[in-house]
Design a protein around this motif. Structure first.
Motif, PDB file in Angstrom:
ATOM      1  N   THR A  52      -6.415   3.305  -3.670  1.00  0.00           N
ATOM      2  CA  THR A  52      -5.090   3.734  -3.204  1.00  0.00           C
ATOM      3  C   THR A  52      -4.041   3.391  -4.250  1.00  0.00           C
ATOM      4  O   THR A  52      -3.590   2.241  -4.337  1.00  0.00           O
ATOM      5  CB  THR A  52      -4.730   3.048  -1.861  1.00  0.00           C
TER       6      THR A  52
ATOM      7  N   PRO B 192      -0.280   3.331  -6.144  1.00  0.00           N
ATOM      8  CA  PRO B 192       1.071   3.174  -5.591  1.00  0.00           C
ATOM      9  C   PRO B 192       1.574   4.493  -5.011  1.00  0.00           C
ATOM     10  O   PRO B 192       1.312   5.566  -5.561  1.00  0.00           O
ATOM     11  CB  PRO B 192       1.896   2.737  -6.809  1.00  0.00           C
TER      12      PRO B 192
ATOM     13  N   LEU C  73      -4.248  -8.253  -3.355  1.00  0.00           N
ATOM     14  CA  LEU C  73      -3.514  -7.922  -2.139  1.00  0.00           C
ATOM     15  C   LEU C  73      -2.881  -9.175  -1.541  1.00  0.00           C
ATOM     16  O   LEU C  73      -2.711  -9.295  -0.332  1.00  0.00           O
ATOM     17  CB  LEU C  73      -4.448  -7.269  -1.104  1.00  0.00           C
TER      18      LEU C  73
ATOM     19  N   ARG D  81       1.173  -3.942  -0.405  1.00  0.00           N
ATOM     20  CA  ARG D  81       0.224  -3.433  -1.387  1.00  0.00           C
ATOM     21  C   ARG D  81      -0.865  -2.572  -0.746  1.00  0.00           C
ATOM     22  O   ARG D  81      -1.937  -2.381  -1.317  1.00  0.00           O
ATOM     23  CB  ARG D  81      -0.377  -4.587  -2.183  1.00  0.00           C
ATOM     24  N   GLY D  82      -0.586  -2.066   0.445  1.00  0.00           N
ATOM     25  CA  GLY D  82      -1.520  -1.159   1.104  1.00  0.00           C
ATOM     26  C   GLY D  82      -2.630  -1.837   1.877  1.00  0.00           C
ATOM     27  O   GLY D  82      -3.635  -1.194   2.205  1.00  0.00           O
TER      28      GLY D  82
ATOM     29  N   ASN E 251       1.047   1.631   0.219  1.00  0.00           N
ATOM     30  CA  ASN E 251       1.085   0.838  -0.999  1.00  0.00           C
ATOM     31  C   ASN E 251       2.429   1.064  -1.697  1.00  0.00           C
ATOM     32  O   ASN E 251       2.625   2.065  -2.383  1.00  0.00           O
ATOM     33  CB  ASN E 251      -0.075   1.227  -1.924  1.00  0.00           C
TER      34      ASN E 251
ATOM     35  N   THR F 286      -2.770  -0.804  -7.919  1.00  0.00           N
ATOM     36  CA  THR F 286      -3.691   0.104  -7.242  1.00  0.00           C
ATOM     37  C   THR F 286      -4.641  -0.701  -6.364  1.00  0.00           C
ATOM     38  O   THR F 286      -5.311  -1.616  -6.843  1.00  0.00           O
ATOM     39  CB  THR F 286      -4.488   0.939  -8.251  1.00  0.00           C
ATOM     40  N   ARG F 287      -4.672  -0.351  -5.084  1.00  0.00           N
ATOM     41  CA  ARG F 287      -5.545  -1.043  -4.126  1.00  0.00           C
ATOM     42  C   ARG F 287      -6.966  -0.510  -4.270  1.00  0.00           C
ATOM     43  O   ARG F 287      -7.200   0.702  -4.234  1.00  0.00           O
ATOM     44  CB  ARG F 287      -5.036  -0.803  -2.712  1.00  0.00           C
TER      45      ARG F 287
END
Length: 311
Positions: free
Chosen positions: A118, A120, A165, A170-171, A225, A230-231
């Motif tokens: 995921t 941003p 995270l 941050r998702g 996010n 990037t998650r």
């Protein structure tokens, strides 16, 4: 598809004397049953986490090249396990796996697993109500009309955190502790506008290498996010072998990936000897002691008559 490292390559990570067959504590079991989830710190060694992230990045690039990511670059890839040796070995991770058989028993397999990337968010969050329980018709079909009688768990997931995270926004996954015992969750009348999260919501902030486990009934939701990170996550779900798969695995039974799987891992990928075997028995109606995970637990003295799923 298997690891690009070459035929016969075996990645070894140091987990000390952990085997994946250490019983979980009564404290952890109690917390899971009361809260519906457990956050586990430092599940992955740093070299293991980094190797998994590299494998995720490779798969992401392959899927992006095929046009399988969304316009903002998000990837939600179902049935990812056979895409790398490292993914297959997660099935029996030496720290996480004891929670799977310790909470669900020996007659299990992975019915649902997904790789999530995921990036941003490209634009501000739109109104969204994503609160749900996993299981789809498992939330409707079981015979319970009493709102105070929780439906069965049926399955649980372990989520491996590969990116940072540790801060909100941050998702990360949001959960409501204890909500796995609720059959319903009040829904706002108007979901076209922003609504506050339900009371008691917790966003699972975790460090790279952490993992969390949750009951499929846990009311949970994704979050947007809003960061610059990037998650990256790997989710592996486990359910009973008498329940049909949700995701389709594309395993080459003549290939290297399958050849490298242990008997327990093959069971966890859905292998069985006959239809009754998936129900834990032979055709004579007696328990099949050759089912790989049951056999392993029995040999190690880990079956327990006081715990129904470990009988």
């Amino acid at each position: 598809m298997v690891s690009p490292h070459g035929e016969g390559y075996v990645e070894v990570f140091d987990y000390g004397d952990r085997t994946g067959y250490e019983p979980i504590s009564d404290t952890d079991r109690k917390e899971f049953h009361e809260q519906g989830f457990l956050l586990l710190r430092n599940v992955l060694t740093e070299d293991h986490r980094a190797a998994l992230e590299a494998a995720v990045d490779r798969v992401y690039a392959e899927e992006q090249a095929k046009g399988n990511t969304t316009k903002d670059g998000t990837l939600h890839l179902l049935g990812f396990l056979e895409r790398d040796e490292l993914f297959g070995d997660l099935l029996t991770h030496p720290i996480a796996f004891p929670y799977m058989w310790g909470l669900a028993g020996w007659n299990i397999y992975t019915h649902h697993n997904h790789l999530d990337v995921t990036p941003p968010a490209a634009e501000p969050e739109k109104p969204y109500w994503g609160w749900h329980q996993d299981g789809y018709r498992q939330n409707s079909d079981p015979e319970t009309m009493d709102p105070n009688l929780p439906r069965p768990m049926f399955s649980l997931k372990v989520a491996y955190v590969l990116s940072d995270l540790s801060e909100k926004g941050r998702g990360a996954t949001k959960v409501i502790p204890g909500s796995h015992l609720w059959n319903s969750l009040p829904r706002p009348a108007d979901t076209s506008v922003h609504n506050p999260d339900p009371e008691g919501t917790v966003e699972i902030t975790a460090n790279p290498g952490d993992a969390f486990i949750f009951d499929r009934r846990q009311w949970h939701s994704r979050s947007t996010n809003l960061s610059t990170i990037t998650r990256k996550m790997l989710f592996v779900g486990y359910t009973y072998r008498w329940i049909r798969p949700l995701d389709e695995l594309h395993i080459d039974k003549d290939g290297e990936w399958w050849a490298n799987r242990t008997p327990v891992q093959r069971q966890l990928c859905g292998e069985g000897t006959h239809t009754a075997n998936y129900w834990g028995i032979n055709w004579d109606g007696y328990i099949d002691d050759e089912i790989p995970l049951r056999k392993e637990l029995k040999q190690r003295g880990l079956l327990d008559r006081s715990i129904p799923w470990l009988r």
